[in-house]
Design an enzyme around this catalytic site. Structure first.
Site, PDB file in Angstrom:
ATOM      1  N   ASP A  53       0.835  -1.209   0.000  1.00  0.00           N
ATOM      2  CA  ASP A  53       0.000   0.000   0.000  1.00  0.00           C
ATOM      3  C   ASP A  53       0.863   1.249   0.000  1.00  0.00           C
ATOM      4  OD1 ASP A  53      -1.762  -2.242   1.222  1.00  0.00           O
ATOM      5  OD2 ASP A  53      -3.086  -0.705   0.417  1.00  0.00           O
TER       6      ASP A  53
HETATM    7  O1  MRU Z   1      -7.539  -3.027   2.869  1.00  0.00           O
HETATM    8  P1  MRU Z   1      -7.283  -3.407   1.435  1.00  0.00           P
HETATM    9  O2  MRU Z   1      -8.056  -4.614   1.004  1.00  0.00           O
HETATM   10  O3  MRU Z   1      -7.433  -2.234   0.493  1.00  0.00           O
HETATM   11  O4  MRU Z   1      -5.750  -3.823   1.434  1.00  0.00           O
HETATM   12  C1  MRU Z   1      -5.156  -4.280   0.244  1.00  0.00           C
HETATM   13  C2  MRU Z   1      -3.748  -4.694   0.406  1.00  0.00           C
HETATM   14  O5  MRU Z   1      -3.142  -4.589   1.452  1.00  0.00           O
HETATM   15  C3  MRU Z   1      -3.071  -5.153  -0.838  1.00  0.00           C
HETATM   16  O6  MRU Z   1      -2.156  -6.164  -0.557  1.00  0.00           O
HETATM   17  C4  MRU Z   1      -2.348  -3.924  -1.422  1.00  0.00           C
HETATM   18  O7  MRU Z   1      -3.231  -2.865  -1.583  1.00  0.00           O
HETATM   19  C5  MRU Z   1      -1.715  -4.221  -2.699  1.00  0.00           C
HETATM   20  S1  MRU Z   1      -2.923  -4.245  -3.987  1.00  0.00           S
HETATM   21  C6  MRU Z   1      -2.220  -4.556  -5.455  1.00  0.00           C
END
Ligand code: MRU
Length: 379
Positions: free
Chosen positions: A255
């Site tokens: 993220d």
């Molecule tokens: O809370 P989320 O579902 O948005 O978290 C997503 C993640 O942590 C993913 O691993 C990350 O965004 C990478 S997406 C290509």
């Protein structure tokens, strides 16, 4: 059928409602930035690249409709101010993934430049925004395809023993078509290993508390007929130490990657990195350059989103109605009433535990002093 989190054309945006997956495949239309903000906040769309693109396209859709109805502010400067204010609002939906604020910053620069140009009309500013937002959608798919190829090549070259030709890979959370504009980052690496016939098996974690692994990644793996097994998060250590199962690499998304390589990703990632180091398994982060935030020096500066306790104390799933035989989506409690809950959505993995950061430009590795030089990827 290609699995798409985001559908966009002629100013119309719709997203697959990820809250209903894998049980119901339903697209919902988003026509305003307010609708985009709600869908991101409520996790109807999630995953760092996907939320950035949905935010940009929700505003593109709103502007498209305002243009059709001839309701766009009358001069270039006013429309620029309107767009920038809407972008700030969209960024407030979720704090940890940097892709959203990075996209907003780039779009703001385009809008400011166009609205200050002499002779720019309000419609010129709107058109410049819409074009730039649409280009982000196309670029994300291209970048993911390269990330997939780079990661698959790196794993084949660095994570397999001489007698091995196919890799066993573990992944966490969801990083596939549903978390991006298409193909995926860490799941893109698995897809690429599969298409080059160098994947032996994939494992995906359930990813508590939101179950992105069991609901979304497992759905994509089954959809693409990739040989895969689901485990709960707490089974990872047992899997890595299991005689006869040689996991070659753990590949996760991100993220936000700080300038030193510290990586914020879905809660549970840090624990997997510790396990990988203990068991001598390669630990890789797959992310586009839009996820690398050189302005954030280290993981200590990353704001970690904390989400409602209900996501831990309750769970959604399919329930059979014994009387009618109908199947319904139900939310049930799974924790003692009144217990205090801590629900951080992400954790930070220190760069020391990361072997490589797979990007569309190549795989960044640490230098002889054990440091990532991520700035070089942007030169
Ligand atoms: O809370 P989320 O579902 O948005 O978290 C997503 C993640 O942590 C993913 O691993 C990350 O965004 C990478 S997406 C290509």
């Amino acid at each position: 059928m290609v699995l798409e989190a985001i559908r966009y054309g002629d100013g119309k945006l719709s997203i697959i409602d990820q809250l209903q997956l894998p049980f119901v495949e339903r697209y919902i239309e988003i026509s305003t930035s307010e609708g985009g903000w709600q869908a991101i906040k409520n996790m109807q769309v999630r995953g760092a690249p996907a939320i950035a693109i949905v935010a940009a396209l929700s505003l593109a859709s709103e502007l498209h409709e305002l243009s059709v109805q001839k309701k766009v502010p009358s001069n270039a400067e006013d429309v620029g101010t309107f767009i920038i204010e809407r972008l700030k609002y969209l960024v407030s939906s979720r704090p940890t993934a940097v892709n959203l604020s990075d996209a907003a910053r780039k779009l703001e620069a385009i809008v400011s430049e166009r609205s200050q140009r002499s002779r720019s009309t309000a419609q010129d500013v709107v058109d410049a925004f819409i074009q730039a937002a649409e280009a982000m959608l196309a670029k994300d798919v291209e970048d993911n395809t390269r990330i997939g190829e780079n990661g698959a090549r790196w794993i084949s070259a660095n994570a397999l023993s001489t007698e091995q030709h196919k890799a066993i890979v573990l992944t966490h959370c969801n990083t596939g078509s549903l978390a991006t504009a298409g193909y995926g980052t860490a799941l893109g690496v698995i897809r690429s290993l599969m298409s080059s016939d160098t994947l032996q098996h994939a494992y995906c974690t359930e990813t508590r508390p939101y179950n992105q692994g069991s609901r979304l990644t497992a759905f994509e793996l089954v959809h693409d007929k990739i040989p895969a097994t689901l485990i709960t998060d707490s089974m990872a250590a047992a899997l890595l130490s299991r005689p006869g199962t040689r996991v070659n690499a753990i590949v996760v998304g991100a993220d936000r990657v700080a300038a030193n390589g510290d990586t914020a990703n879905k809660i549970g990632t840090y624990g997997l990195a510790v396990l990988a180091r203990y068991h001598g398994v390669k630990f890789l982060v797959a992310a586009p350059l839009t996820t690398i935030d050189l302005a954030t020096k280290s993981g200590d500066e990353i704001v970690i989103e904390e989400r409602p306790s209900l996501e831990v104390t309750k769970i959604k799933g399919l329930q059979d109605d014994n009387l009618t035989g109908d199947v319904i989506l139900a939310t049930v409690g799974i924790a003692a009433e009144g217990i205090d809950v801590w629900n951080p959505a992400f954790d930070v993995t220190p760069f020391a535990l990361i072997d490589g950061i797979i990007t569309e430009k190549g795989v960044a590795e640490k230098n002889a002093e054990g440091r990532f030089q991520l700035k070089e990827l942007f030169d």
